[in-house]
Each structure stands twice: as structure tokens, then as C-alpha cells.
Scaffold this motif. Structure first.
Motif, PDB file in Angstrom:
ATOM      1  N   GLN A  13     -29.324 -24.860  27.081  1.00 24.62           N
ATOM      2  CA  GLN A  13     -28.753 -25.564  25.945  1.00 24.62           C
ATOM      3  C   GLN A  13     -29.825 -26.063  24.971  1.00 24.62           C
ATOM      4  OE1 GLN A  13     -26.000 -28.482  27.315  1.00 24.62           O
ATOM      5  NE2 GLN A  13     -25.041 -28.704  25.325  1.00 24.62           N
TER       6      GLN A  13
ATOM      7  N   ASP B 152     -25.797 -20.919  27.044  1.00 33.15           N
ATOM      8  CA  ASP B 152     -25.248 -22.276  27.065  1.00 33.15           C
ATOM      9  C   ASP B 152     -25.413 -22.887  25.676  1.00 33.15           C
ATOM     10  OD1 ASP B 152     -24.432 -24.820  27.525  1.00 33.15           O
ATOM     11  OD2 ASP B 152     -25.741 -25.203  29.240  1.00 33.15           O
TER      12      ASP B 152
ATOM     13  N   THR C  61     -22.316 -27.074  31.535  1.00 36.98           N
ATOM     14  CA  THR C  61     -23.692 -26.718  31.900  1.00 36.98           C
ATOM     15  C   THR C  61     -23.870 -26.775  33.414  1.00 36.98           C
ATOM     16  OG1 THR C  61     -24.506 -27.579  29.802  1.00 36.98           O
ATOM     17  CG2 THR C  61     -26.125 -27.369  31.553  1.00 36.98           C
TER      18      THR C  61
END
Ligand SMILES: Nc1ncnc2c1ncn2[C@@H]1O[C@H](COP(=O)(O)OP(=O)(O)OP(=O)(O)O)[C@@H](O)[C@H]1O
Ligand SMILES: [Mg+2]
Length: 591
Positions: free
Chosen positions: A426, A506, A385
Motif C-alpha cells: 500500500q 494493495d 491489507t
């Protein structure tokens, strides 16, 4: 206490200072009128009642009524100004704080933490507001009253000045005891209230987890403990105050008794004192309590507002870590090719004190060609990330540079950069609104066709159309009324709606099944003009068709190649592959 804070707060009233001037004038009028009442009543007794003159009684009665009315009106007008000033200051701080937070980069938000920012813009602003209202309403009254009462007592009965100062000193000593001993206990109580709120908020937000782990008993204990701390800390200062209030009253009554005694003796002895003056002097002495009482309210408020102002100004003065380029390099979003290069990049998150921490990424060299799809695998915490967050400049590199089509990202205007680079994060956060609002969040006013295309590419169209209101369906706060996979697909649609040239997903399909995930990847390719794709994933199946797969470990790229190449050459990849074999066989991607 930091006077600078109040000077700065005061500067917000530039252009409105006339109202503060009027407020001070009103306080003066109010004080004069209040102080006039005992004098008028003294005259009423001396010249009216004692002399048996009814017309004088009526006349002074009318004057007293008029003084009381003026006093009331001045108070009403002053309250209006005080409330305006408090709300004005609060509004200013809130809006300026919120505007500032919008300029914050990820690094600023890491350090302030969003829950802390929330408190600064709510509780702290409220504290400043209340202090401002009290300051405007009562602060000028304190000196006016103190000076006024002392002068009038001296004027009425000069011999009482000694008693007056004695009482004042005793009252101020009590005030100091209150401020130094009792008030800090109230501050502890406030902290305990925060702890109760925090525990409550956390437990309520995670109530489902608590139930799933059958941890109600543990949570009850945890709450009982902070609630007990609050009970104790709230009880102590109130007990202490129970001693101070009667002590105040005692001092005052001792003073009044002394006045009646001294004044009464003089009146009986016929040394120029009369009964009306003695009564007036006693009333003035009661009035002396007013400024002391006001100070006991204002001073603690001012000191906690000072702490709040510190915390608010810290936000207002924070330097946004990501500075837009002063002279952006020419960069045409429409013509962007989508070539991404990491050139000797290192990066470390900053510590809470702003200093750089140990690097999380080191020696990253990576070239991604336009049109290429790159998959990134790696254990949790390996820096995946972090790596991609350097492309849209959520953070700036510590060393080296990241370029898009040869231009350093730090030289591209932030708007252009974040239009070219679309990131689906994410943990997608959805805002409340409709499905339409959600998809069009980054592209307001987009056409229905574009919205459908984005939703289709994210494989969200089918489930959106299966719900009654379709695109007008309500999305609850944080998208709580959708499943994890549906939330992820709405978030992908939202990112695609901006038509980025470089798309970063992500772990964005982690909650989707393997077939849905493959469908989304194909659809993105077909429906969008995304050129470069970076897909972070936990499952090999998510990246198996990528042109290149990178493996990250400990902040470095430790292997790179196609699925087939890595399977041959990389022991790490072989290990991941072996552990996920079932999933890959299911996806039909075994090399
Ligand atoms: N905002 C942050 N502030 C400080 N340290 C951070 C921050 N975000 C991540 N880190 C640290 O940086 C390292 C890399 O984190 P990163 O989020 O990039 O890992 P990741 O590979 O994406 O992991 P995952 O697969 O769990 O998402 C970790 O050690 C993490 O603790
Ligand atoms: Mg991650």
C-alpha cells in the motif's frame, strides 16, 4: 547489572583472548612504571640531591625518563588494543543485529518498531563500544594501582597506612554519592537528548506538513519545551559535580598535608624518615585518586552499556515469528497454477507483549481460481491489507489455513512462496539508486527486455523514457524525486519484474488517474504471465472489470459477486457505488 551480558560479550572474543591478556599485561607494566617514578624520585632526592652526588642524580633521572617512556609506549599499545576490542565488539553486534533483523517477520518489526531498531543498532552499539574501550583500557589498572599504591605507601612510611585508608574511604564515599545521586541525573539528561532528537527528527521529516498547516508557532513551542527540559536536566548534574570535584581535591590535599606533617615531623625528629620518602609518599597519595577517578568513569559507562546490551540482545534473541518449514512440501514455482484458498481463517495481530489481540479477521472462506481477478473493496481498517498479507506469510493465520494450489502456505519454502506471490504494498518504499536498480530490485541481473516489459506493464516506461537519463536516472531516498503516481508505477514494475504468478496490488494505483489505472491493468494482463490477481482498491472503477468483487467490513467478507451482481444484491455495494458514481460514469463502467 546483568553480569550475563558481559559474559556473553566476552564470549565474542573467543580466539582473540590473547590480546586481552596482552592488554592486562600492558596495564600491569604501565602501573609498575608509573609507580616506580615516585620511588626513583625519592632515591634521586635522598641519594643524589641530599648527598650532593650528581652522577646519582643523572642516573635516577635516566631511570625516570626510561620509566616514563615505557609507560607511554604501554599506554599507546594498550589504547590500540582497546580501540580494536571496542570496534570489534561493535562490528560483531551491528552485523549480527542486522542479520537478525533480516530474518524478522512483519510481526517482529511491528513490535520493535523500525526507529527503535535503528537506535539499538546505532546508539546502543556505540555505548557498548565506548564501554568496551574504557573497560579494556582502564579496568585492570584500578586494582593494580590500588594495591600498588597501598603497598608502596606502607613500604615507604608504614605509619601513614591509617591516613591512606581514611582518605580512600572518604574518596569512595564521594564516589558512591556521585554514582547514586549525580549519575542518574545524567541519565535523565540522556533521555531528554533523545526527546530533543525525536522532536527534531519528526519536525524536520514533516517540515512541509508544518508549513502547509502554518503550524510553525506550535512546532516552535513544542521544540522550546523539550529544549528547556534538556537545559534544566543538563544543568543540575553539572552543578552537583561542581561540589564533588573540589570535595575530592580537598580530601586529597588534607591527606597530603597530613603526610607532610607526619612525615616532616618524623624527618625533623630524625626517626628514620627522610625528605625523599615523604615526597614519594605524598605522590603515592595523589596516585590513589587515579583508580577512584577511573571507577567514576567506568562504572556509569558499564551500567549504561548494560542497558544497551539488554536492548541489543533482545533483538538478537527475538524469535522470528514466521518459521520456514522444516521439510518444505514439493512445490514447483514454474508450474504453479495460482489457486488461492482461505479455509476458515481467523487472524489477530499480536500485542506488544507478544500475546494475541482481538481478531482482525474472522471466519474467512474464500476460493480464488487460477486466472481469476478478484477486487477487494471495504472501508478503511476493514482488514483488506491484513487478508492479503496472509498469502505470502507476512503473518501466519491464527486459525484455519491459506493454501496455494492445495498446499498450505506454511509448508511452502519461503523463497518459493514469495516468488509465486508478488505483492505491491500500500505504501511503496523505494530505495535510493537508479531506476534500473529499482525495477530490478527483486530480480538482479534481469535482461533489459524483461525490465522494459515490467516497466511497460506498470505504465512506467513512458515517463521513465521522458527523463534525461532514462533507466539510469537517480532515484532519491524513498523515491522522493518522483511523484506519488510515478512512485507507485515504479513499485508495480518492481513487483512485476519478479514475474509472480499471483499478483496482489494493495491500493497500488490510488495515486494514478482512472485512465492510467485502467491502462496498467490491461497491460499487466497482456504482458505478464500473472495468472491470479487480487486488487485492493478504494474506487469501484479500479475493480469494476474484475471477475469477482469482495466487500469487506469488520474483518469479514460481507458480499461477493461481479459488479452487476453486487449492484443488484448488495446494499453496501450500492452505497459505495452511489457515493462514487461520478468516477464510475467517467470510467464508462456503469452497469
Ligand atoms: N501491524 C499491525 N499491528 C496491529 N494492528 C494492525 C496492524 N495493521 C493493521 N492493524 C489493525 O488491523 C485492522 C485492519 O487493518 P488493515 O490494514 O488490514 O485495514 P485495511 O482494510 O487495509 O485499511 P485501509 O483501507 O486503510 O488500508 C485495523 O483495525 C488496524 O488497526
Ligand atoms: Mg490497507
Amino acid at each position: 547489572m546483568n553480569l550475563q551480558n558481559y559474559i556473553r560479550l566476552w564470549s565474542y572474543f573467543a580466539g582473540h583472548k590473547i590480546w586481552i591478556g596482552i592488554s592486562i599485561l600492558l596495564s600491569l607494566v604501565l602501573t609498575i612504571m608509573m609507580l616506580a617514578i615516585p620511588t626513583l624520585s625519592a632515591n634521586l632526592i635522598n641519594d643524589g640531591i641530599t648527598a650532593g652526588d650528581t652522577s646519582v642524580v643523572i642516573q635516577y633521572g635516566e631511570w625516570m625518563l626510561l620509566a616514563a617512556i615505557i609507560c607511554g609506549l604501554a599506554f599507546v599499545a594498550n589504547t590500540a588494543i582497546a580501540v580494536w576490542a571496542g570496534e570489534y565488539a561493535a562490528h560483531h553486534l551491528r552485523v549480527a543485529g542486522y542479520a537478525k533483523i533480516q530474518t524478522f517477520s512483519h510481526g517482529n518489526i511491528d513490535r520493535f518498531r523500525s526507529s527503535d531498531l535503528l537506535i539499538r543498532l546505532t546508539t546502543d552499539v556505540l555505548t557498548v563500544k565506548n564501554a568496551t574501550i574504557q573497560l579494556v583500557l582502564t579496568f585492570p589498572i584500578v586494582p593494580f594501582f590500588l594495591i600498588g599504591t597501598i603497598v608502596l605507601i606502607y613500604h615507604t612510611m608504614p605509619t601513614l597506612l591509617g591516613i591512606t585508608f581514611g582518605i580512600l574511604i572518604a574518596l569512595f564515599l564521594l564516589l558512591i554519592v556521585y554514582l547514586l545521586i549525580v549519575q542518574p541525573k545524567y541519565l535523565i539528561k540522556d533521555e531528554r537528548i533523545d526527546a530533543v532528537n525525536h522532536t527534531l527528527r519528526e519536525a524536520l521529516a514533516g517540515i512541509r506538513v508544518v508549513k502547509a498547516f502554518v503550524n510553525q508557532e506550535y512546532e516552535k513551542q513544542r521544540f522550546r519545551s523539550v529544549a528547556e527540559d534538556l537545559r534544566v536536566s543538563a544543568t543540575v548534574p553539572q552543578y552537583m559535580l561542581a561540589y564533588i570535584t573540589p570535595a575530592n581535591t580537598l580530601i586529597l590535599f588534607l591527606g597530603i598535608t597530613a603526610i607532610y606533617y607526619t612525615g616532616g615531623m618524623q624527618a625533623i625528629a630524625g626517626t628514620g624518615m627522610n625528605i625523599g620518602d615523604v615526597t614519594a609518599a605524598a605522590q603515592y597519595l595523589i596516585f590513589i585518586l587515579i583508580p577512584v577517578y577511573l571507577l567514576s568513569i567506568i562504572l556509569p559507562l558499564v551500567s549504561s552499556a548494560d542497558a544497551s546490551l539488554n536492548r541489543i540482545f533482545e533483538v538478537l534473541d527475538a524469535d522470528p515469528e514466521i518459521h520456514p518449514p522444516e521439510r518444505p512440501a514439493p512445490f514447483d514455482v514454474a508450474q504453479a497454477k495460482g489457486r488461492v484458498v482461505f479455509d476458515h481463517v481467523s487472524f489477530g495481530y499480536r500485542l506488544p507483549d507478544g500475546t494475541a489481540a482481538k481478531p482482525v479477521l474472522t471466519g474467512i472462506n474464500l476460493e480464488i481460481d487460477p486466472g481469476e481477478t478478484v477486487g477487494i473493496l471495504g472501508s478503511t481498517g476493514s482488514g483488506k491489507t491484513t487478508l492479503v498479507s496472509l498469502i505470502p506469510r507476512f503473518y501466519d493465520v491464527t486459525e484455519g489455513k491459506v493454501t496455494i494450489d492445495g498446499t498450505d502456505v506454511r509448508e511452502i519454502a519461503l523463497d518459493s512462496l514469495r516468488t509465486v506471490v508478488g505483492v505491491c504494498q500500500q505504501e511503496p518504499v523505494l530505495f535510493s539508486g537508479t531506476v534500473r536498480d529499482t525495477v530490478a530490485y527483486g530480480a538482479p541481473g534481469m535482461s533489459d527486455d524483461a525490465m522494459h516489459a515490467a516497466a511497460q506493464a506498470a505504465d512506467a516506461e513512458a515517463f521513465v523514457e521522458s527523463i534525461p537519463d532514462q533507466y539510469n536516472s537517480r532515484v532519491a531516498r524513498r523515491g522522493e524525486n518522483f511523484s506519488g503516481g510515478q512512485r507507485q508505477r515504479l513499485a508495480i514494475a518492481r513487483t512485476l519484474a519478479r514475474r509472480p504468478k499471483i499478483l496482489i496490488l494493495d491500493d497500488s494505483t490510488s495515486a494514478c488517474d482512472v485512465v492510467t489505472e485502467a491502462g496498467i491493468q490491461d497491460a499487466i494482463g497482456e504482458l505478464m504471465q500473472v495468472t491470479t490477481r487480487i486488487i485492493i482498491a478504494q474506487r469501484i472503477s479500479s475493480v469494476i472489470t474484475a471477475d469477482r468483487i469482495l466487500i469487506m467490513d469488520g474483518g469479514q467478507i460481507i458480499a461477493s459477486g461481479t459488479h452487476a451482481e453486487l449492484l443488484r444484491t448488495s446494499p453496501d455495494y450500492q452505497e459505495i457505488y452511489a457515493s462514487q458514481l461520478g468516477g464510475i460514469a467517467g470510467a464508462g463502467g456503469v452497469a
